[in-house]
Design a protein around this motif. Sequence first.
Motif, PDB file in Angstrom:
ATOM      1  N   ASP A  61     -37.287  58.724  12.625  1.00 53.24           N
ATOM      2  CA  ASP A  61     -38.178  57.555  10.676  1.00 53.24           C
ATOM      3  C   ASP A  61     -39.291  56.725  12.407  1.00 53.24           C
ATOM      4  N   ALA A  62     -40.791  56.571  11.331  1.00 51.62           N
ATOM      5  CA  ALA A  62     -41.773  56.186  11.386  1.00 51.62           C
ATOM      6  C   ALA A  62     -41.364  54.364  12.285  1.00 51.62           C
ATOM      7  N   ASN A  63     -40.431  53.644  11.552  1.00 45.13           N
ATOM      8  CA  ASN A  63     -40.380  52.158  12.304  1.00 45.13           C
ATOM      9  C   ASN A  63     -39.850  52.127  13.410  1.00 45.13           C
ATOM     10  N   ALA A  64     -38.018  53.136  13.215  1.00 44.44           N
ATOM     11  CA  ALA A  64     -37.500  53.055  14.214  1.00 44.44           C
ATOM     12  C   ALA A  64     -38.124  53.258  15.758  1.00 44.44           C
ATOM     13  N   ARG A  66     -41.404  52.982  16.115  1.00 41.67           N
ATOM     14  CA  ARG A  66     -42.268  52.022  16.499  1.00 41.67           C
ATOM     15  C   ARG A  66     -41.852  51.069  16.797  1.00 41.67           C
ATOM     16  N   TRP A  67     -40.505  50.217  16.895  1.00 47.85           N
ATOM     17  CA  TRP A  67     -39.615  49.723  17.633  1.00 47.85           C
ATOM     18  C   TRP A  67     -39.302  49.847  18.274  1.00 47.85           C
ATOM     19  N   ASP A  68     -38.664  50.729  18.887  1.00 45.69           N
ATOM     20  CA  ASP A  68     -38.442  51.286  20.640  1.00 45.69           C
ATOM     21  C   ASP A  68     -39.406  51.189  21.040  1.00 45.69           C
ATOM     22  N   LYS A  69     -40.018  51.469  20.597  1.00 47.15           N
ATOM     23  CA  LYS A  69     -41.752  52.259  22.213  1.00 47.15           C
ATOM     24  C   LYS A  69     -42.240  50.056  21.851  1.00 47.15           C
ATOM     25  N   TYR A  70     -41.914  49.124  21.591  1.00 41.43           N
ATOM     26  CA  TYR A  70     -42.708  47.654  21.177  1.00 41.43           C
ATOM     27  C   TYR A  70     -41.450  47.273  22.372  1.00 41.43           C
ATOM     28  N   GLY A 293     -30.704  53.224   4.484  1.00 38.92           N
ATOM     29  CA  GLY A 293     -31.794  53.209   4.237  1.00 38.92           C
ATOM     30  C   GLY A 293     -33.122  52.796   5.777  1.00 38.92           C
ATOM     31  N   GLY A 294     -31.989  52.162   6.371  1.00 38.04           N
ATOM     32  CA  GLY A 294     -32.654  51.316   7.686  1.00 38.04           C
ATOM     33  C   GLY A 294     -32.496  49.541   7.592  1.00 38.04           C
ATOM     34  N   ALA A 295     -33.201  49.499   8.061  1.00 39.45           N
ATOM     35  CA  ALA A 295     -33.409  47.881   8.708  1.00 39.45           C
ATOM     36  C   ALA A 295     -34.413  48.077   7.361  1.00 39.45           C
ATOM     37  N   ARG A 296     -34.331  46.138   7.743  1.00 38.41           N
ATOM     38  CA  ARG A 296     -35.070  45.321   6.319  1.00 38.41           C
ATOM     39  C   ARG A 296     -36.013  44.554   6.867  1.00 38.41           C
ATOM     40  N   VAL A 297     -36.928  45.101   6.490  1.00 36.32           N
ATOM     41  CA  VAL A 297     -38.378  43.860   7.184  1.00 36.32           C
ATOM     42  C   VAL A 297     -38.827  43.348   6.296  1.00 36.32           C
ATOM     43  N   GLU A 298     -38.363  42.380   6.009  1.00 34.49           N
ATOM     44  CA  GLU A 298     -39.379  42.991   4.184  1.00 34.49           C
ATOM     45  C   GLU A 298     -39.947  40.965   3.413  1.00 34.49           C
ATOM     46  N   ARG A 299     -41.100  41.093   3.376  1.00 34.28           N
ATOM     47  CA  ARG A 299     -41.319  39.655   3.067  1.00 34.28           C
ATOM     48  C   ARG A 299     -40.889  39.107   1.534  1.00 34.28           C
ATOM     49  N   PHE A 323     -30.718  45.001  20.056  1.00 29.82           N
ATOM     50  CA  PHE A 323     -31.439  45.047  21.730  1.00 29.82           C
ATOM     51  C   PHE A 323     -31.753  45.854  21.503  1.00 29.82           C
ATOM     52  N   GLN A 324     -32.625  46.703  21.331  1.00 27.18           N
ATOM     53  CA  GLN A 324     -33.630  47.472  21.802  1.00 27.18           C
ATOM     54  C   GLN A 324     -34.690  47.326  20.587  1.00 27.18           C
ATOM     55  N   ALA A 325     -34.503  47.760  19.440  1.00 30.66           N
ATOM     56  CA  ALA A 325     -35.303  47.280  18.227  1.00 30.66           C
ATOM     57  C   ALA A 325     -35.941  46.155  17.557  1.00 30.66           C
TER      58      ALA A 325
END
Length: 351
Positions: A61-64, A66-70, A293-299, A323-325
């Motif tokens: 998915d797009a989040n995973a 993007r997080w991996d690359k960073y 549904g994947g990791a939650r990063v939410e305000r 460790f990678q994300a």
Amino acid sequence: MGRSIVIVGAGVIGLDVALLLAEQGYGPCITVVAEHLPGDTSINYTSPWAGANFSAISGGDANALRWDKYGYEHMLKLAEEHGTEACISKTPSFEYWDELPSPTKIESMAEYLKDFRILSLSDIPEGCQFGVSFTTITVNAPRYIQYLYGVLQEQYGVQFVRRKLPSIEAAFTDVSTKVVFNCTGNGARHLPGVEDVRSYPTRGQILLTRAPQIVKNVMRHGKDYETYIIPRPQSSGNVILGGYMQKGVSTGDTFSSESDSIVERTTTLLPELLTPGMEILAAFSGLRPSREGGARVERTNIQLEDSRDGIIVHNYGAGGTGFQAGLGMARDAVGAVEDVLSRLSREKSRL
């Protein structure tokens, strides 16, 4: 200002949030509150049990992606500049899939992974449909989080408090607290005020072995299993062998039958483990903090008992990719409260 920012949880996810904030100058404003701190061992403290490495185990998915690359770009730089003290290392990696990964996943990996190469069918194990090689990052997990722990305190002035909170609202006890980052991992399922029913543990079992002849990372991604060989940096030749992905299983016990399976699978995948031989040092199990549904990063906002408004940034549920994300997740989490941080910066400048 020391409690303006509270981070709940001192696993790699919470430490990554603290690091990104500290690098922006907020170190003296941060207090990390956690039941367990680097150097501790507990089945409820996941990070020390990790393999750990950068791998293609994450989703497509797009989040995973993007997080991996960073995360890859930043950890590669850390390995090059502070690899010895951080106990992370650049390592050749070979990864194989029983089923072809999505084109999006392959394209994303090819875009940024150093030395990326798609392997020919003749160079991958029987039964696999796809394989790649690249330069990965391997991590001595317990020593790496202790490195971050030291840097955050000594270089950036971050405070750490050992405490088990009765609720997420308790993180706002100090009236100066402006924002709370919820990095509680598996604790998110039961912590009052969070109680995320989508959260669940994914149990893994690993073997700590001594096999100094192994200097490469090897992984096989199956439909319902993972087999992996991860050399552990700065450990005098130790290698992590795994593993299991048992959704919803929460025992910290280890089982001889699973250890036997790990040995059989890893030595089949990499026969060099047996030449000249390896020594099994210990078996461990850990509980990856997963989430439907994947990791939650939410305000989110909550109303506190004293009528204050509380701002929470939830940041958990990375499963086996913390460790990678983690750094990518931390960037999104910190970005979610840029307005709060800007006000905090103005307040600091007036003091």
